[in-house]
Design an enzyme around this catalytic site. Sequence first.
Site, PDB file in Angstrom:
ATOM      1  N   GLY A   1       0.769  -1.230   0.000  1.00 42.83           N
ATOM      2  CA  GLY A   1       0.000   0.000   0.000  1.00 42.83           C
ATOM      3  C   GLY A   1       0.801   1.282   0.000  1.00 42.83           C
TER       4      GLY A   1
ATOM      5  N   GLY B   1       2.604   2.392  -2.561  1.00 42.79           N
ATOM      6  CA  GLY B   1       2.679   2.966  -3.898  1.00 42.79           C
ATOM      7  C   GLY B   1       3.767   2.391  -4.771  1.00 42.79           C
TER       8      GLY B   1
ATOM      9  N   THR C   1       3.582  -0.041  -6.979  1.00 43.56           N
ATOM     10  CA  THR C   1       3.126  -0.245  -8.358  1.00 43.56           C
ATOM     11  C   THR C   1       3.072   1.074  -9.116  1.00 43.56           C
ATOM     12  OG1 THR C   1       1.862  -2.222  -7.773  1.00 43.56           O
ATOM     13  CG2 THR C   1       1.210  -1.068  -9.778  1.00 43.56           C
ATOM     14  N   SER C   2       2.525   2.119  -8.497  1.00 47.64           N
ATOM     15  CA  SER C   2       2.462   3.432  -9.154  1.00 47.64           C
ATOM     16  C   SER C   2       3.858   3.921  -9.509  1.00 47.64           C
ATOM     17  CB  SER C   2       1.772   4.447  -8.238  1.00 47.64           C
ATOM     18  OG  SER C   2       0.430   4.088  -8.004  1.00 47.64           O
TER      19      SER C   2
ATOM     20  N   ASP D   1       4.130  -9.901  -7.788  1.00 48.84           N
ATOM     21  CA  ASP D   1       3.070  -9.992  -6.789  1.00 48.84           C
ATOM     22  C   ASP D   1       1.997 -10.958  -7.280  1.00 48.84           C
ATOM     23  OD1 ASP D   1       1.082  -9.645  -4.909  1.00 48.84           O
ATOM     24  OD2 ASP D   1       1.225  -7.463  -4.878  1.00 48.84           O
TER      25      ASP D   1
ATOM     26  N   THR E   1      -7.992   0.523  -7.134  1.00 46.53           N
ATOM     27  CA  THR E   1      -7.195  -0.705  -7.106  1.00 46.53           C
ATOM     28  C   THR E   1      -7.497  -1.577  -5.889  1.00 46.53           C
ATOM     29  OG1 THR E   1      -5.440   0.271  -8.444  1.00 46.53           O
ATOM     30  CG2 THR E   1      -4.848  -1.623  -7.085  1.00 46.53           C
TER      31      THR E   1
END
Length: 589
Positions: A18, A20, A22-23, A45, A504
């Site tokens: 959580g 960030g 991936t962003s 993941d 998401t």
Amino acid sequence: MKFLDRLPRFAFFTGKGGVGKTSLACATALKLADSGQRVLLVSTDPASNVGQVFDVPIGNAITAIPAVPRLWALEIDPHAAAQGYRDRIVGPSRGVLPDAVVKGMEEQMSGACTTEIAAFDEFTGLLTGEALLTRFDHVLFDTAPTGHTIRLLQLPGAWNQFLETGQGDASCLGPLAGLDKQRTQYQAAVEALADPLRTRLVLVARAQASSLWELARTHHELAAVGLSQQYLVINGVMPADEGADDPLAAAVAHRETQALAAMPELLRSLPLDCIPLQGFDLVGLDALRQFLTEPLKPNPRQQAIQALTPLQAPALSDLIDELEAPGHGLIMVMGKGGVGKTTLAAALALALAQRGHEVHLSTSDPAAHLTETLNGAMAQLTVSRIDPQTETQRYRDQVMASKGKKLDAHGRALLEEDLRSPCTEEIAVFQAFSRIIREAGRKFVVMDTAPTGHTLLLLDTTGAYHREISRQMSDAGLRFTTPMMQLQDASRTKVLIATLAENTPVQEAARLQQDLRRAGIEPWAWIINNSLAAGQTRSALLQARAAKELPFVQAVAAEHAKRYAVVPLQAEEPVGITRLMDLLRPQPR
């Protein structure tokens, strides 16, 4: 951005769920591709959402991103990788060996051990494959949450060492059948990870004490396996000017400042970048392109969309009476990393203990921080953690004391070698999980689970065990109960899916619910945590984010959940018994 300076071929984005990752990984991949580099973005993941960010279906094959020349993506699917691995090992024997022998080989390779080996095998191939090295200038890894990633990055060395010292013939014989041929590849992977000219580790965190302390542990553990070139990115920092006339924004900014000031010494020497909190979800190319260049300011017309009246929705306290009614049982809090599972599990356990019930609060998350979250003790409440290293040693000692008791010196040596296999950890963790949930027949057991992908792999092990016991016991005409049967029994187990009111997390929670239902487990409730819409704020940035939450809260209420609760974002971080109990206060109607 310092972490982008002379970026080597391989870069890993890792950290607590959580934060960030991936962003940041997607924005970095886009920036490199726009500059003319050929980039492969890989998600390790098991609950990947890279495809959602780019709005392109991505699977277990290298897929071009149509809107971005020179950018490709891959999501390592453990199940697809396992099937491919089985086909490579068993396939040549079909039609050559008797059907019974082939079936036995398939059964040996049906468990979670094979799944892990196969995904790991694919991962090391990305680090060493000559064709890939020729095709791409950069390979970026968007990793699973911390505990899962530490294990993945430790595996090349673990398997290489295991193969160098020999292997036994017990628990992992089937899955290991194809490993010995890959010894050179694993050694090359170890060398690539340890070479700072080829590999960079980007540690991603929020400006939160728990996130930073977990990252310090990650830094230490991964430096120990050779990943020495590490950079630190603090994501989602509240801009100081947002707290000028808003108590909630001011409180968040203050606690972030305190967390950064108290940053562990281990992290202070790392090159540091700070990225401000954005007003909108980072989905789509325009948002990703701005992410690493300038903050996304809310549109002035949208600043007043969210009314100051808090969202009217069920509170966490509304669930307690129903959870308490049986007097005992298993309560499992599941969801994506970073949605607050540990906090919610601790609050629920405290509420039940305060009402006089005996409660065992435990976690299966390899990167757990239950003790830090509670920061205190309460009568009737016991706390434990399924520690993979401790449980693995316990399992080894148990096997050596039982199976090894009647073996000669040579046999014991072979058994010890087999128990050094990294697969042993999966078996040991499953046994510990089974042992804890059996207690729910006489007390409340509240389980803070690992992030989604890791938990699903544990459930795979649970399912494989159930199928094997069912086959053996049914043939013998015996009655039996397995851990999976307990999880499937709604009168004994209640699964709560934790999420955030964002695109998401809600999509991933919905996928988790589908996976659970396919396993015969029906989720009992959803909890939307850290909601701005359920609180009050005058900050334009926070109002914009609150307005974005409303459709997702509505989707949970109308489409996904049989029952749900919303927990407002707290001005003070919910650490310690008093603040955790604040989460259970009824919300004003």
